[in-house]
Design a protein around this motif. Structure first.
Motif, PDB file in Angstrom:
ATOM      1  N   ALA A 171       0.929  -1.191  -0.345  1.00  0.00           N
ATOM      2  CA  ALA A 171      -0.309  -0.093  -0.383  1.00  0.00           C
ATOM      3  C   ALA A 171       0.834   1.475  -0.187  1.00  0.00           C
ATOM      4  O   ALA A 171       1.750   1.679  -0.031  1.00  0.00           O
ATOM      5  N   ALA A 172       0.293   2.389  -0.528  1.00  0.00           N
ATOM      6  CA  ALA A 172       1.000   3.399  -0.205  1.00  0.00           C
ATOM      7  C   ALA A 172       0.250   5.004   0.307  1.00  0.00           C
ATOM      8  O   ALA A 172      -0.851   4.562   0.759  1.00  0.00           O
ATOM      9  N   ILE A 173       0.470   5.657   0.752  1.00  0.00           N
ATOM     10  CA  ILE A 173       0.135   7.017   0.896  1.00  0.00           C
ATOM     11  C   ILE A 173       1.595   8.408   0.160  1.00  0.00           C
ATOM     12  O   ILE A 173       2.249   7.996  -0.055  1.00  0.00           O
ATOM     13  N   LEU A 174       0.816   8.947  -0.496  1.00  0.00           N
ATOM     14  CA  LEU A 174       1.066  10.387  -1.575  1.00  0.00           C
ATOM     15  C   LEU A 174       1.099  11.326  -0.578  1.00  0.00           C
ATOM     16  O   LEU A 174       1.094  11.867  -0.011  1.00  0.00           O
ATOM     17  N   SER A 175       2.754  12.226  -0.209  1.00  0.00           N
ATOM     18  CA  SER A 175       2.707  13.330   0.715  1.00  0.00           C
ATOM     19  C   SER A 175       3.346  14.347   0.142  1.00  0.00           C
ATOM     20  O   SER A 175       4.332  14.330  -0.795  1.00  0.00           O
ATOM     21  N   PHE A 176       2.594  15.438  -0.574  1.00  0.00           N
ATOM     22  CA  PHE A 176       2.777  16.717  -0.587  1.00  0.00           C
ATOM     23  C   PHE A 176       3.701  17.619  -0.073  1.00  0.00           C
ATOM     24  O   PHE A 176       3.006  18.804   0.979  1.00  0.00           O
ATOM     25  N   GLU A 177       4.546  18.564  -0.855  1.00  0.00           N
ATOM     26  CA  GLU A 177       5.162  19.107   0.181  1.00  0.00           C
ATOM     27  C   GLU A 177       4.682  20.517  -0.122  1.00  0.00           C
ATOM     28  O   GLU A 177       4.131  21.616   0.387  1.00  0.00           O
ATOM     29  N   THR A 178       4.759  20.691  -1.649  1.00  0.00           N
ATOM     30  CA  THR A 178       4.071  21.674  -2.707  1.00  0.00           C
ATOM     31  C   THR A 178       3.981  20.822  -3.624  1.00  0.00           C
ATOM     32  O   THR A 178       3.606  19.730  -3.783  1.00  0.00           O
ATOM     33  N   ALA A 179       2.447  21.321  -4.592  1.00  0.00           N
ATOM     34  CA  ALA A 179       1.392  20.669  -5.290  1.00  0.00           C
ATOM     35  C   ALA A 179       3.123  20.350  -6.887  1.00  0.00           C
ATOM     36  O   ALA A 179       2.522  18.916  -6.959  1.00  0.00           O
ATOM     37  N   GLN A 180       4.367  20.438  -6.357  1.00  0.00           N
ATOM     38  CA  GLN A 180       5.845  19.635  -7.041  1.00  0.00           C
ATOM     39  C   GLN A 180       5.957  18.888  -6.858  1.00  0.00           C
ATOM     40  O   GLN A 180       6.510  18.147  -7.325  1.00  0.00           O
ATOM     41  N   GLN A 181       6.599  18.969  -5.171  1.00  0.00           N
ATOM     42  CA  GLN A 181       7.439  17.986  -4.675  1.00  0.00           C
ATOM     43  C   GLN A 181       6.487  17.047  -3.634  1.00  0.00           C
ATOM     44  O   GLN A 181       6.118  17.647  -2.910  1.00  0.00           O
ATOM     45  N   ARG A 182       6.805  16.041  -4.333  1.00  0.00           N
ATOM     46  CA  ARG A 182       5.955  14.930  -3.385  1.00  0.00           C
ATOM     47  C   ARG A 182       6.772  13.445  -2.972  1.00  0.00           C
ATOM     48  O   ARG A 182       7.721  13.835  -3.525  1.00  0.00           O
ATOM     49  N   THR A 183       6.751  12.990  -2.490  1.00  0.00           N
ATOM     50  CA  THR A 183       7.048  11.707  -1.758  1.00  0.00           C
ATOM     51  C   THR A 183       6.326  10.818  -1.032  1.00  0.00           C
ATOM     52  O   THR A 183       4.963  10.987  -0.862  1.00  0.00           O
ATOM     53  N   THR A 184       6.817   9.468  -1.775  1.00  0.00           N
ATOM     54  CA  THR A 184       5.416   7.990  -1.307  1.00  0.00           C
ATOM     55  C   THR A 184       5.876   7.735  -0.617  1.00  0.00           C
ATOM     56  O   THR A 184       7.920   7.501  -0.281  1.00  0.00           O
ATOM     57  N   LYS A 185       5.232   7.164   0.322  1.00  0.00           N
ATOM     58  CA  LYS A 185       5.431   5.608   1.260  1.00  0.00           C
ATOM     59  C   LYS A 185       4.729   4.592   0.905  1.00  0.00           C
ATOM     60  O   LYS A 185       3.693   4.610   0.630  1.00  0.00           O
ATOM     61  N   ILE A 186       5.669   3.675   1.323  1.00  0.00           N
ATOM     62  CA  ILE A 186       5.763   2.234   0.383  1.00  0.00           C
ATOM     63  C   ILE A 186       5.497   0.981   2.265  1.00  0.00           C
ATOM     64  O   ILE A 186       6.105   1.318   2.796  1.00  0.00           O
ATOM     65  N   PHE A 187       3.974   0.719   1.874  1.00  0.00           N
ATOM     66  CA  PHE A 187       4.290   0.472   3.510  1.00  0.00           C
ATOM     67  C   PHE A 187       3.218  -1.433   2.823  1.00  0.00           C
ATOM     68  O   PHE A 187       2.769  -1.377   2.152  1.00  0.00           O
ATOM     69  N   LEU A 188       4.021  -2.504   4.350  1.00  0.00           N
ATOM     70  CA  LEU A 188       3.344  -3.652   4.384  1.00  0.00           C
ATOM     71  C   LEU A 188       1.667  -3.922   4.889  1.00  0.00           C
ATOM     72  O   LEU A 188       1.509  -3.085   6.348  1.00  0.00           O
ATOM     73  N   ALA A 189       1.001  -4.681   4.804  1.00  0.00           N
ATOM     74  CA  ALA A 189       0.135  -5.294   6.344  1.00  0.00           C
ATOM     75  C   ALA A 189       1.159  -5.584   7.000  1.00  0.00           C
ATOM     76  O   ALA A 189       1.906  -6.117   7.110  1.00  0.00           O
ATOM     77  N   VAL A 190       0.071  -4.971   8.195  1.00  0.00           N
ATOM     78  CA  VAL A 190       0.888  -5.940   9.997  1.00  0.00           C
ATOM     79  C   VAL A 190       0.884  -7.879  10.033  1.00  0.00           C
ATOM     80  O   VAL A 190      -0.219  -8.470   9.650  1.00  0.00           O
ATOM     81  N   PRO A 191       2.011  -7.935  10.014  1.00  0.00           N
ATOM     82  CA  PRO A 191       2.252  -9.704  10.193  1.00  0.00           C
ATOM     83  C   PRO A 191       0.750 -10.632  10.659  1.00  0.00           C
ATOM     84  O   PRO A 191       0.702 -10.049  11.875  1.00  0.00           O
ATOM     85  N   ASP A 192       0.725 -11.314  10.946  1.00  0.00           N
ATOM     86  CA  ASP A 192      -0.991 -11.948  11.339  1.00  0.00           C
ATOM     87  C   ASP A 192      -0.659 -12.439  12.369  1.00  0.00           C
ATOM     88  O   ASP A 192      -1.351 -12.070  13.473  1.00  0.00           O
ATOM     89  N   ASP A 193       0.582 -12.362  12.498  1.00  0.00           N
ATOM     90  CA  ASP A 193       1.005 -13.248  14.219  1.00  0.00           C
ATOM     91  C   ASP A 193       1.586 -11.402  15.720  1.00  0.00           C
ATOM     92  O   ASP A 193       1.569 -11.475  16.179  1.00  0.00           O
ATOM     93  N   GLU A 194       1.331 -10.439  14.589  1.00  0.00           N
ATOM     94  CA  GLU A 194       1.344  -9.292  15.525  1.00  0.00           C
ATOM     95  C   GLU A 194       0.356  -8.441  15.255  1.00  0.00           C
ATOM     96  O   GLU A 194      -0.425  -7.265  16.065  1.00  0.00           O
ATOM     97  N   ARG A 195      -0.882  -9.107  14.437  1.00  0.00           N
ATOM     98  CA  ARG A 195      -1.776  -7.696  14.463  1.00  0.00           C
ATOM     99  C   ARG A 195      -3.332  -7.866  16.063  1.00  0.00           C
ATOM    100  O   ARG A 195      -2.761  -9.492  16.674  1.00  0.00           O
ATOM    101  N   VAL A 196      -3.692  -7.304  16.420  1.00  0.00           N
ATOM    102  CA  VAL A 196      -4.400  -7.585  17.013  1.00  0.00           C
ATOM    103  C   VAL A 196      -5.354  -7.538  16.389  1.00  0.00           C
ATOM    104  O   VAL A 196      -6.204  -6.458  16.001  1.00  0.00           O
ATOM    105  N   ILE A 197      -5.958  -8.382  16.739  1.00  0.00           N
ATOM    106  CA  ILE A 197      -7.613  -9.067  16.611  1.00  0.00           C
ATOM    107  C   ILE A 197      -8.820  -8.609  17.814  1.00  0.00           C
ATOM    108  O   ILE A 197      -8.831  -9.612  19.035  1.00  0.00           O
ATOM    109  N   PRO A 198      -9.858  -7.846  17.593  1.00  0.00           N
ATOM    110  CA  PRO A 198     -10.394  -7.869  18.579  1.00  0.00           C
ATOM    111  C   PRO A 198     -11.490  -9.095  18.884  1.00  0.00           C
ATOM    112  O   PRO A 198     -11.249 -10.275  18.413  1.00  0.00           O
TER     113      PRO A 198
END
Length: 207
Positions: A171-198
């Protein structure tokens, strides 16, 4: 009215809100959103997460849920859409929610059965008319979390890792410092053994 701070603490503990409290929260959110315009001006810096839409960033970047519509030429036409109701099965409102970009020039029939497929020339013309530098959208799973199309003029940002617990996508989020300057952060799902399940005896909403 409800106690928003209390609700936040409940959610932080990975617990479900009681249904009557959730209904109060939804009513509060609806009242707030109905006061907003269809396109809300936002100034940078700003971070875009998947399914954030209805914003225009620094008057240069349009954020929509799905895509474009053959019934929409200008941003002013989007502003006049009546959105207080169910999404119709056709028309401009439907298209903005359900349309998808495709490697083509103009318009095509969508396999979703709602909205359209729209291509490079459609996007280029819409952006030129409205003086836009980028169209930022969500709505469509991309395994790499983020996908640019049409010479970098359109980007899909997908922020749900391992969608439905089975797609294996990042997955990703896209951060804009200005309309022209942007950075992308890629991330993974939390592993099953680390997830807090209700607790299993807790009934989720919207079954």
């Amino acid at each position: 009215m409800g106690d928003v701070d209390k609700w936040i603490e409940i959610v932080k503990e990975c617990k479900y809100l009681p249904e009557n409290e959730l209904r109060k929260l939804c009513d509060m959110v609806c009242d707030i959103l109905l006061e907003e315009t269809n396109i809300l001006p936002v100034s940078t810096p700003v971070t875009v997460c998947g399914d954030i839409h209805g914003q225009i960033i620094d008057e240069e970047i349009l954020c929509v849920h799905g895509g474009l519509s053959p019934e929409i030429i200008t941003l002013d036409q989007i502003r006049t859409i009546e959105r207080n109701g169910e999404i119709p099965y056709k028309g401009a409102f439907c298209d903005l929610v359900w349309s998808d970009p495709e490697d083509m020039e103009y318009w095509g029939q969508s396999p979703r059965g709602a909205g359209w497929l729209f291509g490079h020339n459609v996007t280029k013309d819409f952006m030129a008319i409205n003086n836009l530098d980028l169209i930022c959208r969500a709505h469509q799973l991309v395994n790499e979390g983020i996908k640019y199309m049409f010479d970098g003029k359109l980007v899909t940002v997908w922020s749900a890792p391992n969608y439905c617990y089975r797609c294996g996508n990042v997955a990703a989020i896209l951060s804009f410092e200005t309309a022209q300057q942007r950075t992308t952060k890629i991330f993974l799902a939390v592993p099953d053994d680390e997830r807090v399940i209700p607790k299993q005896n807790t009934t989720p909403y919207f079954l």
